[in-house]
Design an enzyme around this catalytic site. Structure first.
Site, PDB file in Angstrom:
ATOM      1  CB  THR A   1     -56.848 -11.899  70.667  1.00 36.75           C
ATOM      2  OG1 THR A   1     -56.458 -13.075  69.933  1.00 36.75           O
ATOM      3  CG2 THR A   1     -56.234 -10.677  69.993  1.00 36.75           C
TER       4      THR A   1
ATOM      5  N   GLY B   1     -66.222  -9.653  64.646  1.00 38.88           N
ATOM      6  CA  GLY B   1     -65.321 -10.349  65.554  1.00 38.88           C
ATOM      7  C   GLY B   1     -64.916  -9.641  66.830  1.00 38.88           C
TER       8      GLY B   1
ATOM      9  CE1 TYR C   1     -51.570 -19.181  65.024  1.00 37.34           C
ATOM     10  CE2 TYR C   1     -51.917 -20.016  62.809  1.00 37.34           C
ATOM     11  CZ  TYR C   1     -52.151 -19.062  63.781  1.00 37.34           C
ATOM     12  OH  TYR C   1     -52.965 -17.992  63.515  1.00 37.34           O
TER      13      TYR C   1
ATOM     14  CB  SER D   1     -61.297  -8.316  70.141  1.00 38.38           C
ATOM     15  OG  SER D   1     -61.957  -9.217  70.993  1.00 38.38           O
TER      16      SER D   1
ATOM     17  CE1 TYR E   1     -47.711 -14.881  63.870  1.00 39.00           C
ATOM     18  CE2 TYR E   1     -48.011 -17.264  63.864  1.00 39.00           C
ATOM     19  CZ  TYR E   1     -47.298 -16.136  64.259  1.00 39.00           C
ATOM     20  OH  TYR E   1     -46.184 -16.268  65.033  1.00 39.00           O
TER      21      TYR E   1
END
Length: 285
Positions: A199, A15, A160, A21, A150
């Site tokens: 990010t 990722g 979200y 990041s 999260y």
């Protein structure tokens, strides 16, 4: 300051896109702490992002792969063992994306094909990763597999959207697979619940700047940034946490334990006017 916490260890970081990041920061810290690693991201991300620069900087080979594709994951684990000279000691899953968020579809008007993609990319890909690693016996006994999550998995956060569902599934997979992988191979599986972080993926969440400000005001010691998260990941990869598994671990400055802080209360009291639409109706959000 380095402590050689990962000296002699081998890892795969999924990722890392650019220097914003969290995965990028983790890769840098892992190598600083003595590890050798490979990097993986989607072929498009590798072409469009700065992953090649990171690979060159860290002397890490890049293995383009779709983390939702089992054959691609088999390639990543097999080639990583070949490149690094043995079984893997740690893996980071730093992958998340919601087409519904990108297309600004609200939670009560989701496109279900997009929802399926959100869950596959952001959560089920971790199950696939774990399953492939176990079947290939690719991770050393006592190894650590870690994913980023999260607090919206437990609480509602405006904007979200379906990513909250994905994070809840991600944490469930961590517990369920953590039991199996720990019992059979001694491999640890955990998630880190990070503060909101700007990010590339985070910037797509509606109201992200306001969310970060709210979290900063609520957290006794402030938001944890990407570097803080990288440090925590390194500890979770190290032998210092060899008995920690199936846990969701908060790296959020205390936000997850707060109800209301003085700073947030004062800010709230300065803006008590209701949000209303053009017809005067209260917008609840």
């Amino acid at each position: 300051m380095t402590h050689n916490l990962l000296k002699g260890k081998r890892g795969i970081i999924f990722g890392a896109l650019n220097d914003q990041s969290i995965a990028w920061k983790v890769a840098e810290r892992a190598v600083e702490e003595g590890a050798i690693i490979t990097l993986s991201n989607t072929p498009v991300a590798v072409r469009m992002g700065d992953t090649a620069k990171l690979g060159e900087k860290l002397n890490a080979e890049i293995l383009p792969a779709d983390a939702t594709n089992v054959e691609d994951l088999e390639m990543v684990f097999s080639k990583s063992m070949e490149i690094l000279g043995g079984r893997i000691d740690f893996v980071l899953h730093s992958i998340g994306m919601s087409p519904n968020v990108r297309k600004k579809r609200t939670y009560d008007d989701l496109d279900y094909d997009m929802l399926a993609k959100t869950l596959d990319i952001s959560a089920i890909s971790f199950h696939k990763m774990l399953q492939v690693a176990r079947k290939l016996d690719a991770v050393e006994r006592g190894g650590s597999m870690l994913a980023l999550t999260y607090v919206a998995a437990q609480r509602v956060f405006y904007g979200y959207n379906d990513m909250a569902d994905a994070k809840a599934l991600l944490e469930s997979i961590t517990r369920s697979f953590g039991y199996i992988y720990g019992r059979d191979k001694g491999v640890r599986v955990n998630t880190i619940s990070q503060s909101p972080t700007m990010t590339t993926a985070g910037s797509g969440v509606k109201g992200m700047t306001d969310l970060m400000d709210f979290s900063e005001r609520m957290s006794p010691i402030g938001n944890a940034d990407a570097d803080d998260c990288a440090d925590y990941c390194i500890v979770m990869f190290s032998d210092l946490t060899r008995k920690v598994t199936m846990q969701n671990l908060y790296n959020d400055g205390g936000f997850s334990s707060m109800g209301m802080s003085l700073r947030a209360m004062k800010q709230y009291s300065n803006g008590l006017d209701e949000n209303r639409d053009e017809n005067g109706n209260v917008i609840y959000g």
